[in-house]
Structure formats: structure tokens, C-alpha cells
Scaffold this motif. Structure first.
Motif: not given
Lengths: 433, 433
Positions: A315-322, A324, B321-322
């Protein structure tokens, strides 16, 4: 940020996961800022009784509805065929997945991991090894700076319960198994556990995370505890050893040993103290040295704890532009080494007369196997309840020897006219601490 | 992706960190895709001998050069004043920080954490507790789904070595301390360790991560092992207990106990088996149940392993970006509870005559403290080497009682004319497993 979690399979672990997500949603949001909500829970039978009541609005019998409605799909159906289709379909539809399915991943994970990589999606499988113990995360992240050398695990609660009963209550394997079944620790068909397959699945996954290679499952040497005689457990105890079903992933440069077998470990080793249904994993890294992780290896709530840690990480990685990925591939050209090098405990049934030991010792010497000690005959006979009988047990501890030499020597010894029946061979690991 | 790491303080842990980053850079890149490079290493004295040669191109004596040239600044100087200035300055300049400084963070971390939050930066402190054991990560992430209930830790290797020596080698505290000093396990001035302060710093940080609140350090109850008498270690052993310097963070709803003191724990408890300089942390969560984490609690290489795990985690977040934060604040209005509730081991010096026990028992009863057992006098006298003497030791184990009642009872008992000198009071934790 809200993340939608869908669950397929609402058995023991699925129910625990629903309970955790509903009961502790606030705590998780406080800790991480992430709001986890359950989209749908699929199961084919909603009539069976469950420890925790799944709200009827969340229930479905259609797994596709789960995939459709979720950001993260949690597979908790178990088994291989349907679970595999489900995971591949979820990944194909762009969903991250979490699973506790060691059986599937260890025997058939290649395709799933490949698909996830291709799609830039994550596959969480913390719950597949060691129940609630965060061992996958520890290997992957906590010890990330290390070249992992050795992994030793007590990875199956059922067999560990059985061996603990034998050791502490002096009962036979059959009695201990029956007790485990009565307590619900062992299945009606316990072979996946007691024949070592479950431990083998788990060590395959630990080696995957630790060494960066998913070794073909058929390369794992697997030997269970079904034939363990109480006498050997007791003789070992007397020698200062505790018998455990140990799963081992060892490397020497790029040679890897992957094996599961009954193993004598020194009784003052922290792993020896891991009793009953508890699991433990000892990891040795080039910088960290030895670390050990311990906890309940199974059960609804501990396993749910592991499932949810994967969910939160994803969930933490969702919406990140990197993007993983948890998967890594080591560039070392690993080779499986089946010619293990360890000490051995051997027990033979032989006539009580002079010259017998010499004959056996001669064969061992022929194969460069050197004897560390021979147990005092009177004591062994007494413990075996075979004083004054014509055929008595002879117990030998060897120094370190190669597996192949040992197998050849044993074959030859079995052909000696003085040796009756099948010898007992138990490997001894002195370094596993 | 390349991430530049700067290190300030090149002592034992700093040197280990440089070694790890240089030796295992390739492994880390293989595992994570992140290329860590060292920008600069600052130390005020480059002439002292080190285990590992730091390349001269990396050396500087100016910490500002480190801050300037790095994405992540690692503080390994120790102490409070300069370290604090350094961390605040690095954060002010927009750099993430990693530190092993439990002393600073536990006593004075508020300002640092606040600054980091304000700036959207990360503060890694995995290396501040338990050396190489990835316990902070386990609490924060591996067990994220849990409401953490209890944390029990053997957090100081020096004191654990001393207590292990006393227990296993039957030596006095002074002899054991001397041995620890000879082996380099204890400082010339060992008070931070043996008086419990180091353990108290660490349990403060574990409670911070587990409960979501940095409790004021002065609220931690701290009692060291300086006055431990070998006799009590031995009497405890005979009763089935092992004496440990245990750090405890317990909660009952929003009441929190934070304490470090010599503690008897049942000898079959996994924590009791943690010997020598090893550390272990037992965490109890509402879903996971009990898990334990074990390893070397100090040393150059294990601690470097922890430092690097923070570096890699932070490096992963760079360019995302988070914004990520590791800090969380629980909304529960925690209150410190100093009125602990536990069992007690009590030893009094009393005249060997009738009626003495009755007098003491009366006072205990007055304070609702109920006696679980009284040790057999002859045995205690024999173990104490005081057979036939006029003043003999009287040992009492109580049921659970409140700390304040106990303190009051003890004060009153001390005033009894039959009681000589200062009584020995050791808390007993039966649940710590």
C-alpha cells in the motif's frame, strides 16, 4: 490514502486477516497514514462456522469480483492449481498480490514472479514462512547489507511439536503424532508436514530471498521424521544433542546446500530450545553474524499479522512514482551441492561379540570417515532395554564426512553379515548457532 | 540510482560501516538496484589505528564537508551535544539522517524528530537498539498490523555477559565485571551499562516505535546490577529462575510501565537462554502473539549491518514522490504507571530464632502481599555458607503485588529490630515469554 484489499479464501488465515483488517484499521492508519479497507472476500462456502463473523456485505463467492474491486489481491485458498490461476489473473489485471502459499511458490513460483516483474507489480509472501515472524522482511531489508551465508530453520510446527513430545515426554512417534492430531496441530493426512515437504517449501523461499535464486524444488534434499525411533532421540539427548527437523540453506561461495532432515543440534544451541509448535529461523550474514527470529509458525492471527505487513508495504508503494520490486536475482552462478559435509550419528544392530566394531570401522576408514566416539555398549543396551540380548545396538558418532562417502560406506556396511536390518543415520550440525 | 552517503565519526561502528559499504556495494546494488557511494567520512583523528583502512580520498576532519556532499548523513560520533548539533544541522540542510545514538535520541530526541517531520526527512535509528538485530524495522513494519502490548528486552551485552558469568561460573559481580573489561566488553567506566542507563535508553526507543510515543526519559524506572549478590543468582537458579537485566515496556490499555531492573525469569523462558553478550527482544502483539528477535547487540560489523539497512531504506524513498515518515504518534493518551504489579523475591538477614518469619509475614499481610513460598532455611544457609551462624538469610517469594505496597512494606520491615541491613528485592516476571 485509501487502499482496497480483496481476499480470496476465507479459511483460518483468511478469517484472521479479515478480523485484523477490521479490528486494527485505526491503529494501522495511525501508524502509517494508510487507510486499508476490505473490498470483497470470496469463499465458495459461507455456511461453515468461522471464528470471526465476516460482514455479509463483504462476502462473495466469485473471486473475479475480488480482483475487480481491489488494489491488492490476497490469495489464501491454498493448493496449487486454482491459486496459481488466481494469482496470474490478478497480476494480469494489474493488481499487486499477497499470498501465504509456500507450496505453490516453492514448486511453481517462477511463472508468478516473472509475470509480476513484467507488470511491475509486487508479490508479498511474508506469511508463507514462519507464520507471524517477519523473517522475509528481515532477510530482504533488515539484513540487506549482508551477503547471507547460512539459513537454518525450524519451519514446521507440527513436526517440532512431535519431536518435543518425544524428547520431553518419552513417547513414540506414533503417540506424539496422535497427540498432535488431537490438538489440531496435525492434519488427518500429515504427510506434507511429517515427511518434510512443508519445511522444504519454506527453505526454498528463504533461499530465494536470501540468496537471490529460486532453486528448482526437486533439488532440495528432503527427509522427514516418520521413521524416527524414540531410542535415538534419547541417545542423542544423552550425548548433549536435541533432535530437530532442520531446514538448511548453506552456501560456500557459489555452492549451495538445500536440505531438510532430522538433525542433531547441540542442546545449548538457541535453536534447540525452540519447542512445541514454535518456529525459528537463524540467519548468518557476513556482517551481522548470527541472528535468530522466533515465534508462532502458524495459526490464524499470527499468519494474518504477516499478511497485513505485506499489504501495508505494498500500500505504501501505491501511488509512488518509483516502481518497487522485492525480487532480486543474484548474478552468482549458484550450483546445488548434494555432497553435504557434516558429522553423523550412526546406529547399527549387531551381534554382541568381539570383532564387530572392527569390521564396521574398517569400512568407514576405507571411505575416509573417521570415528569421533563409540557409545558405551552397556549404557546403550540399557537405554534400549536390550541388556543381555544377542543383537545389540552399536552407536557411532563420526567426525565430518562427505555425504557420498557416507552413503557408499553405509551400503557396504549393510552388506556385512554382522549387520542386521537398516542402520539409522542422523546428521549432526554443530555450527547451527 | 546513485545515493551519496556521508559518515561523521569513524570509530568502531563508523569503520564497520565504511567497510560494509565498500565491500558489499555490489551485493546491495544487486538486491535493490541502488548504488550507494560514500561521499566523505569525517573524524577528528585519522591517526588512530582502525580495523579497516578508510581510503584517504574519503577522509576529512570537517563534518560540514560530509553534510554538504551527501544525500544521507550518518552520525556515529556518540555523545550528546555535538551529535545533536550535527543532526539538526544536517536536517536543516535537507539531508536524511541515520544514527546509532540511543543516548541522544532517548534523552533528547524530541527536537530531532520534530525537525525531521517539519522538513519531511527521515531519521533512521535501527542501529541504536540491539546491534544487528532488525528490531526497529520489525516493530515498525513487520508487526505493523498489531497493537503492540509488551516489549521485553535483554538490551545490554555487557551486563548480560556479567550475569551469565555469575550464573554459569559462580563468580562474584566484581570478578565478572573485571573479566568483561579484560575482554573489551565493558568500558573502564562501566556505569552506563551496569547501572542500567543504556538499557533504559533502548527501551525508551522501542516503546517509541512500538507504542507511538517518546516517553520522557526521566519517567523510566532504572535499577542496575551493581549490587547483585552471587547468592541471589544461585538461589534464583535453584528456584528455576535466571537473573537478567530486563528492560520492560508493558501496556494495559493506556497505562504504560517502562522499567529496567534485575529480573528473575523462568529458566525455560527463551529469554533466559540468551547468554553472554547476545541481546534479544521479545515483542507481544495482539495478533502475532509472542515473537523474539535475537543476535549480537553490539560490535562493529553487526551494528554496521543495521546502519546500512536504514541507509538502504532511506535511499529507496529518495526520488519517490511520496514523502515517507517512520515516526508515528499514537492518539492514545498514555500515562506512565509506576505502581508495577509483579511477583517479588525477597531476602532478609535475620536472627535464627522462632517468630521472625511471623513478624515479617505480618507486615506483608498488612499490605495485601501474599507469600507464595518461603525457602527452606537449611538449604539457603548452606548455599550462603552460613550454617550455624546467628544471623541467617530468609528468602521469600511473593505472589503478585503492587510496587507501592511492596515499598511501604519493605520500609516497615526494615524497621523491625529483627531485620539486619538492607533487604534484597528482585522482581520476578513470569509472563515474559
Amino acid at each position: 490514502m485509501e487502499v482496497k484489499v480483496g481476499i480470496v479464501g476465507c479459511g483460518v488465515v483468511g478469517t484472521g486477516t479479515v478480523a485484523l483488517l477490521l479490528e486494527n484499521a485505526k491503529v494501522i492508519e495511525e501508524k502509517t497514514g494508510i487507510k486499508l479497507s476490505i473490498s470483497k472476500v470470496a469463499d465458495k462456502d459461507w455456511s461453515r462456522p468461522r471464528e470471526y463473523e465476516v460482514p455479509s456485505t463483504l462476502r462473495t463467492t466469485d473471486y473475479r469480483e475480488v480482483i475487480e474491486s481491489s488494489d491488492i489481491v490476497v490469495e489464501l485458498v491454498g493448493g496449487k492449481d486454482f491459486a496459481k490461476r488466481l494469482l496470474l489473473e490478478a497480476l494480469e489485471r494489474g493488481k499487486h498480490v499477497v499470498t501465504a502459499n509456500k507450496h505453490l511458490l516453492a514448486e511453481d513460483g517462477e511463472e508468478i514472479f516473472k509475470k509480476a516483474k513484467e507488470k511491475g507489480l509486487m508479490v508479498g509472501f511474508e506469511a508463507s514462512v514462519g507464520g507471524g515472524i517477519p523473517i522475509i522482511k528481515a532477510l530482504r531489508e533488515g539484513l540487506v547489507g549482508n551477503r547471507v551465508q547460512n539459513i537454518y530453520g525450524i519451519l514446521n510446527g507440527t513436526t517440532n511439536y512431535i519431536l518435543t513430545q518425544m524428547l520431553e515426554q518419552d513417547v513414540s512417534f506414533d503417540t506424539a503424532l496422535k497427540r498432535a492430531q488431537e490438538l489440531g496441530y496435525a492434519e488427518a493426512d500429515p504427510s506434507l508436514d511429517i515427511d518434510g515437504w512443508d519445511s522444504a517449501h519454506k527453505i526454498t523461499l528463504l533461499a530465494f530471498v536470501g540468496f537471490g535464486k529460486l532453486f528448482p524444488f526437486e533439488e532440495v534434499y528432503v527427509e522427514g521424521i516418520r521413521n524416527i525411533d524414540l531410542l535415538d532421540v534419547e541417545l542423542g539427548k544423552d550425548l548433549g544433542y536435541t533432535l530437530k527437523l532442520l531446514a538448511i540453506a548453506k552456501r560456500m561461495d557459489s555452492e549451495v546446500e538445500l536440505r531438510v532432515h532430522p538433525t542433531f543440534i547441540p542442546s545449548d544451541n538457541p535453536l534447540a530450545k525452540v519447542s512445541d509448535v514454535y518456529n525459528a529461523v537463524l540467519v548468518e550474514g557476513d556482517f551481522v553474524g548470527k541472528t535468530m527470529f522466533y515465534g508462532r509458525g502458524a495459526g490464524s492471527k499470527p499468519t494474518a499479522s504477516a499478511v497485513v505487513s505485506d499489504i501495508v508495504d505494498i500500500a505504501k508503494s501505491i501511488g509512488s512514482c518509483k516502481s518497487q520490486s522485492w525480487l532480486w536475482e543474484s548474478k552468482e552462478g549458484f550450483r546445488i551441492n548434494k555432497n553435504f559435509y557434516s558429522r553423523y550419528y550412526l546406529r547399527f544392530d549387531v551381534p554382541d561379540r568381539p570383532g564387530v566394531l572392527a569390521k564396521i570401522a574398517n569400512v568407514l576408514a576405507e571411505y575416509q570417515i573417521s570415528i569421533a566416539s563409540v557409545l558405551q555398549k552397556e549404557k546403550v543396551c540399557k537405554m534400549a532395554g536390550r541388556e543381555g540380548q544377542p543383537i545389540v545396538p552399536l552407536v557411532i558418532l563420526t567426525h565430518k564426512a562427505y555425504e557420498m562417502d557416507m552413503q557408499r560406506a553405509i551400503r557396504e556396511i549393510q552388506q556385512l553379515p554382522v549387520v542386521e536390518g537398516k542402520p539409522v543415520i542422523i546428521r549432526v550440525e554443530e555450527e547451527a548457532y
